[in-house]
Design a protein around this motif. Structure first.
Motif, PDB file in Angstrom:
ATOM      1  N   SER A 106      17.181 -28.887  -1.890  1.00 37.61           N
ATOM      2  CA  SER A 106      16.514 -27.912  -2.759  1.00 37.61           C
ATOM      3  C   SER A 106      17.516 -27.056  -3.515  1.00 37.61           C
ATOM      4  CB  SER A 106      15.674 -26.947  -1.912  1.00 37.61           C
ATOM      5  OG  SER A 106      14.743 -27.632  -1.141  1.00 37.61           O
ATOM      6  N   PRO A 107      17.203 -26.737  -4.784  1.00 36.19           N
ATOM      7  CA  PRO A 107      18.011 -25.741  -5.484  1.00 36.19           C
ATOM      8  C   PRO A 107      17.709 -24.367  -4.902  1.00 36.19           C
ATOM      9  CG  PRO A 107      16.186 -26.465  -6.862  1.00 36.19           C
ATOM     10  CD  PRO A 107      16.123 -27.273  -5.604  1.00 36.19           C
ATOM     11  N   VAL A 108      18.750 -23.555  -4.748  1.00 34.10           N
ATOM     12  CA  VAL A 108      18.587 -22.241  -4.122  1.00 34.10           C
ATOM     13  C   VAL A 108      19.510 -21.214  -4.771  1.00 34.10           C
ATOM     14  CG1 VAL A 108      17.864 -23.120  -1.861  1.00 34.10           C
ATOM     15  CG2 VAL A 108      20.296 -22.803  -2.320  1.00 34.10           C
ATOM     16  N   GLY A 109      19.081 -19.970  -4.713  1.00 34.80           N
ATOM     17  CA  GLY A 109      19.939 -18.856  -5.084  1.00 34.80           C
ATOM     18  C   GLY A 109      20.765 -18.464  -3.868  1.00 34.80           C
ATOM     19  N   PHE A 110      21.974 -17.983  -4.100  1.00 37.23           N
ATOM     20  CA  PHE A 110      22.866 -17.680  -2.976  1.00 37.23           C
ATOM     21  C   PHE A 110      23.841 -16.578  -3.350  1.00 37.23           C
ATOM     22  CE2 PHE A 110      25.476 -20.289  -5.590  1.00 37.23           C
ATOM     23  CZ  PHE A 110      26.773 -19.874  -5.353  1.00 37.23           C
TER      24      PHE A 110
ATOM     25  N   ILE B 202      27.575 -18.015   3.718  1.00 37.41           N
ATOM     26  CA  ILE B 202      26.784 -18.177   2.510  1.00 37.41           C
ATOM     27  C   ILE B 202      25.380 -17.713   2.859  1.00 37.41           C
ATOM     28  CG2 ILE B 202      25.816 -19.817   0.846  1.00 37.41           C
ATOM     29  CD1 ILE B 202      28.870 -19.478   0.607  1.00 37.41           C
ATOM     30  N   ASP B 203      24.851 -16.766   2.105  1.00 37.11           N
ATOM     31  CA  ASP B 203      23.506 -16.255   2.325  1.00 37.11           C
ATOM     32  C   ASP B 203      22.598 -16.787   1.227  1.00 37.11           C
ATOM     33  OD1 ASP B 203      24.496 -14.877   4.493  1.00 37.11           O
ATOM     34  OD2 ASP B 203      24.392 -12.907   3.550  1.00 37.11           O
ATOM     35  N   ILE B 204      21.488 -17.371   1.635  1.00 33.89           N
ATOM     36  CA  ILE B 204      20.530 -17.950   0.705  1.00 33.89           C
ATOM     37  C   ILE B 204      19.237 -17.151   0.796  1.00 33.89           C
ATOM     38  CG2 ILE B 204      19.113 -19.992   0.232  1.00 33.89           C
ATOM     39  CD1 ILE B 204      21.575 -21.621   1.174  1.00 33.89           C
ATOM     40  N   GLY B 205      18.772 -16.711  -0.349  1.00 32.02           N
ATOM     41  CA  GLY B 205      17.540 -15.946  -0.405  1.00 32.02           C
ATOM     42  C   GLY B 205      16.630 -16.502  -1.477  1.00 32.02           C
ATOM     43  N   GLY B 206      15.436 -15.938  -1.549  1.00 32.17           N
ATOM     44  CA  GLY B 206      14.505 -16.387  -2.572  1.00 32.17           C
ATOM     45  C   GLY B 206      13.140 -15.775  -2.389  1.00 32.17           C
TER      46      GLY B 206
END
Length: 131
Positions: free
Chosen positions: A36-40, A49-53
């Motif tokens: 999946s594409p993700v913001g980080f 690395i922190d991934i949120g959304g």
């Protein structure tokens, strides 16, 4: 046995700081990959690395971590088309699915995926220096 966390180099961090979108690969309970594409963001304090959304806690990638915490995360782009110059950082490691976390940007939900790097593969980052 858990692999030891590794520290990203200054060049790797500098490159990640220029990007906002990456791709996170997780594994579902049937051992099928999901990407999946993700913001980080790079969390300098923890070296993660922190991934949120938006509504992250309801996503397949978040739920996948309940049965398998192994992940791969890739950020790449083309620094130049002529000549062809690709920049890339791939991070493999273990991830935590966290809840009740203060979002770092508006519109994000209080869930977070935190990746602890165990292996980093990178190339083409010389282009990051100086701009």
């Amino acid at each position: 046995m858990t692999e030891a966390s590794v520290t990203l180099s200054a060049d790797q961090v500098a490159y990640l700081d220029t990007q906002r979108l990456g791709r996170l690969a997780t594994v579902n309970p049937r051992v099928a990959p999901q990407n999946s594409p993700v913001g980080f963001r790079y969390n300098a304090e923890l070296g993660t690395i922190d991934i949120g959304g938006r509504n992250l806690g309801a996503s397949k990638k978040f739920r996948n971590l309940a049965t398998n915490d192994r992940v791969a995360f890739v950020v790449d782009d083309l620094a130049s088309v002529q000549p062809w110059v690709v920049r890339c950082v791939e991070i493999r490691g273990r991830a935590e699915a966290l809840t009740g976390v203060a979002p770092w940007a508006p519109g994000m939900s209080p869930e977070l995926i935190r990746i602890h790097p165990e292996r980093v593969i990178a190339f083409g980052l010389e282009s990051v220096q100086g701009g």
